[in-house]
Scaffold this active site. Sequence first.
Site, PDB file in Angstrom:
ATOM      1  N   ASP A  45     -62.282 -14.645 -12.165  1.00 36.72           N
ATOM      2  CA  ASP A  45     -63.230 -13.891 -12.999  1.00 36.72           C
ATOM      3  C   ASP A  45     -62.580 -13.398 -14.288  1.00 36.72           C
ATOM      4  OD1 ASP A  45     -65.668 -12.819 -13.615  1.00 36.72           O
ATOM      5  OD2 ASP A  45     -65.458 -11.044 -12.343  1.00 36.72           O
TER       6      ASP A  45
ATOM      7  N   ASN B 270     -74.824 -18.119 -10.807  1.00 37.49           N
ATOM      8  CA  ASN B 270     -74.406 -18.384 -12.190  1.00 37.49           C
ATOM      9  C   ASN B 270     -75.398 -19.243 -12.988  1.00 37.49           C
ATOM     10  OD1 ASN B 270     -70.846 -18.370 -11.352  1.00 37.49           O
ATOM     11  ND2 ASN B 270     -72.055 -16.766 -12.321  1.00 37.49           N
TER      12      ASN B 270
HETATM   13  C1  IPE Z   1     -68.178 -14.644  -9.535  1.00 38.47           C
HETATM   14  O1  IPE Z   1     -68.036 -14.208 -10.843  1.00 38.47           O
HETATM   15  C2  IPE Z   1     -68.319 -16.125  -9.478  1.00 38.47           C
HETATM   16  C3  IPE Z   1     -67.187 -16.900 -10.017  1.00 38.47           C
HETATM   17  C4  IPE Z   1     -66.008 -16.470 -10.361  1.00 38.47           C
HETATM   18  C5  IPE Z   1     -67.457 -18.288 -10.147  1.00 38.47           C
HETATM   19  P1  IPE Z   1     -69.249 -13.550 -11.655  1.00 38.47           P
HETATM   20  O2  IPE Z   1     -68.681 -13.069 -12.925  1.00 38.47           O
HETATM   21  O3  IPE Z   1     -70.368 -14.521 -11.740  1.00 38.47           O
HETATM   22  O4  IPE Z   1     -69.670 -12.358 -10.698  1.00 38.47           O
HETATM   23  P2  IPE Z   1     -70.517 -11.050 -11.021  1.00 38.47           P
HETATM   24  O5  IPE Z   1     -71.814 -11.513 -11.560  1.00 38.47           O
HETATM   25  O6  IPE Z   1     -69.743 -10.254 -12.026  1.00 38.47           O
HETATM   26  O7  IPE Z   1     -70.616 -10.344  -9.705  1.00 38.47           O
HETATM   27  C1  IPE Z   2     -65.521 -16.382 -14.464  1.00 37.99           C
HETATM   28  O1  IPE Z   2     -65.483 -15.733 -15.689  1.00 37.99           O
HETATM   29  C2  IPE Z   2     -66.009 -17.809 -14.552  1.00 37.99           C
HETATM   30  C3  IPE Z   2     -67.360 -18.044 -14.033  1.00 37.99           C
HETATM   31  C4  IPE Z   2     -68.091 -17.186 -13.391  1.00 37.99           C
HETATM   32  C5  IPE Z   2     -67.924 -19.364 -14.254  1.00 37.99           C
HETATM   33  P1  IPE Z   2     -66.795 -15.043 -16.285  1.00 37.99           P
HETATM   34  O2  IPE Z   2     -67.528 -16.076 -17.065  1.00 37.99           O
HETATM   35  O3  IPE Z   2     -67.550 -14.386 -15.210  1.00 37.99           O
HETATM   36  O4  IPE Z   2     -66.173 -13.974 -17.278  1.00 37.99           O
HETATM   37  P2  IPE Z   2     -66.649 -12.462 -17.434  1.00 37.99           P
HETATM   38  O5  IPE Z   2     -66.649 -11.856 -16.075  1.00 37.99           O
HETATM   39  O6  IPE Z   2     -68.005 -12.489 -18.045  1.00 37.99           O
HETATM   40  O7  IPE Z   2     -65.612 -11.866 -18.318  1.00 37.99           O
HETATM   41 MG    MG Z   3     -67.580 -12.528 -14.394  1.00 42.08          MG
END
Ligand code: IPE
Ligand code: IPE
Ligand code: MG
Length: 250
Positions: free
Chosen positions: A20, A68
């Site tokens: 994340d 996502n």
């Molecule tokens: C969780 O991250 C899923 C992945 C790392 C693929 P998100 O960034 O989507 O999770 P939330 O929405 O903050 O809980």
């Molecule tokens: C994790 O990074 C990757 C995916 C969930 C695909 P994020 O895209 O969630 O990055 P933040 O949490 O918005 O910084």
């Molecule tokens: Mg995230």
Amino acid sequence: MSDFQFSPDLLPKHIAVIMDGNGRWAKRQGKPRIYGHRKAVKAVRETISTASRLGIKAITLFAFSSENWKRPEEEVSVLMDLFMTVLTREVKKLHKNNLRLQIIGDKTRFSDALQKKIAAAEDLTRDNTGTVINVAANYGGKWDITEAVKKIAAQVAEGQLQPNDVTEECISQQLSMSGLPDVDLMIRTSGECRISNFMLWQMAYAELYFTDLCWPEFNEQALLDSIIWYLNRERRFGCTSEQLQALMKK
Ligand code: IPE
Ligand code: IPE
Ligand code: MG
């Protein structure tokens, strides 16, 4: 010098990672979110190679959750393209290193081209005996349990199974990664302290490790730090970073 003997048996057998913070990391550099996703690939590579050199049995990386899809269309499309490119580019290397690649999640929502690429990568690496690399894509813990329940319900409906015979073991067997040990260590980057519908059943007893590093900043040392933390959680004191490094050179 202590005479503490570090045994590889103490290492986590299955590590799960919620990768994340790509977007926030990119924003901090004044770049668009997708810049963070691109930079994330290096961290994935380094994590896989470190886990493999340590002889970890399995590592599961959360790349894209069932939720996502709610992101802006452009970001989803960049993520899918990246997935396709990385699969194309990296699979041979994984195979050469005796690693087995599995994609877990509902693959039916991916394009035909991506589904074919996934199937080819899984086929190529199926018999490899090194670390199992699971990439969770369009994965959700609730989806996984729901699918398992559907299969069990079908067996009950057909009279192959009695309701009383539905055991934890029987549910475990129907889940993704049923052949692998449950998760020992779960790592989440970017300072968020939640599970976000990752492997709910398989993580029932996992040690949960949260780091403020964003995923593009994650590297070999960060993984070793999390493992040392885990070893100490397990009250196996005395192990040092050097001992883990030595294990990787064997
Ligand atoms: C969780 O991250 C899923 C992945 C790392 C693929 P998100 O960034 O989507 O999770 P939330 O929405 O903050 O809980
Ligand atoms: C994790 O990074 C990757 C995916 C969930 C695909 P994020 O895209 O969630 O990055 P933040 O949490 O918005 O910084
Ligand atoms: Mg995230």
